[in-house]
Design a protein around this motif. Sequence first.
Motif, short mmCIF file in Angstrom:
data_model
loop_
_atom_site.label_atom_id
_atom_site.label_comp_id
_atom_site.label_asym_id
_atom_site.label_seq_id
_atom_site.Cartn_x
_atom_site.Cartn_y
_atom_site.Cartn_z
N ASN A 20 43.18 38.41 55.00
CA ASN A 20 42.66 39.40 55.94
C ASN A 20 43.26 40.79 55.67
O ASN A 20 42.69 41.80 56.06
N ILE A 21 44.39 40.84 54.98
CA ILE A 21 45.04 42.12 54.64
C ILE A 21 44.78 42.49 53.19
O ILE A 21 44.44 43.63 52.88
N TYR A 22 44.94 41.53 52.29
CA TYR A 22 44.91 41.82 50.86
C TYR A 22 43.61 41.43 50.16
O TYR A 22 43.43 41.73 48.98
N GLY A 23 42.71 40.75 50.86
CA GLY A 23 41.44 40.37 50.27
C GLY A 23 41.49 39.04 49.54
O GLY A 23 42.52 38.37 49.49
N LYS A 24 40.36 38.68 48.97
CA LYS A 24 40.19 37.37 48.33
C LYS A 24 40.38 37.41 46.81
O LYS A 24 40.40 36.37 46.17
N ILE A 25 40.49 38.60 46.24
CA ILE A 25 40.64 38.72 44.79
C ILE A 25 42.02 38.23 44.39
O ILE A 25 43.03 38.67 44.95
N GLY A 26 42.07 37.33 43.41
CA GLY A 26 43.34 36.80 42.91
C GLY A 26 43.99 37.76 41.92
O GLY A 26 43.37 38.73 41.45
N TYR A 27 45.24 37.47 41.57
CA TYR A 27 45.98 38.36 40.68
C TYR A 27 45.33 38.48 39.30
O TYR A 27 45.22 39.58 38.76
N ASP A 28 44.88 37.38 38.73
CA ASP A 28 44.24 37.44 37.41
C ASP A 28 42.99 38.31 37.44
O ASP A 28 42.74 39.08 36.50
N GLU A 29 42.22 38.19 38.51
CA GLU A 29 41.02 39.02 38.64
C GLU A 29 41.39 40.49 38.81
O GLU A 29 40.74 41.37 38.24
N LEU A 30 42.46 40.77 39.57
CA LEU A 30 42.94 42.14 39.71
C LEU A 30 43.28 42.72 38.34
O LEU A 30 42.86 43.83 38.01
N CYS A 31 44.01 41.96 37.53
CA CYS A 31 44.38 42.42 36.20
C CYS A 31 43.15 42.71 35.35
O CYS A 31 43.11 43.72 34.62
N LYS A 32 42.14 41.86 35.44
CA LYS A 32 40.91 42.05 34.67
C LYS A 32 40.18 43.31 35.13
O LYS A 32 39.71 44.10 34.30
#
Length: 145
Positions: A20-32
């Motif tokens: 609810n604060i940081y969203g559903k995107i995972g770290y690997d997806e953030l890096c991509k």
Amino acid sequence: MKILVINGPNINMLGIREKNIYGKIGYDELCKIITDKGKKLEQDIYMFQSNIEGEIINKIQEAYGKYDGIIINPGAYTHYSIAIYDALLAVSIPTVEVHISNIYKREEFRHKSVTAAACIGQISGFGVYGYVMGILALIEQNKNK
């Protein structure tokens, strides 16, 4: 430009922690997302994440003479790490502080950043897009050199 993106404690838990604060995107997806945007903007992006303050400081020091800019999300270290602040000042690399959440809409202790004063600016509250904004800010800063 060569840009180092440093993520601090618990950023590796994106997509798992407090969605609810940081969203559903995972770290690997953030890096991509960040590296893909860097490629489109013809920037070389290098990613680093650690939950350990000393490793973050070592990475900042290692950046000296190797990188043209740093984007840092110090996580909770934002609020008390004078050591990270000192490391950023020591290397004199243009740095943008990024926070996924709006730290000013959260708990009072999150409103203070000791590390932001060592940066050219701070981006807060735009989710993962804040990192893209950080890349754009560094590109603009580099034009004005």
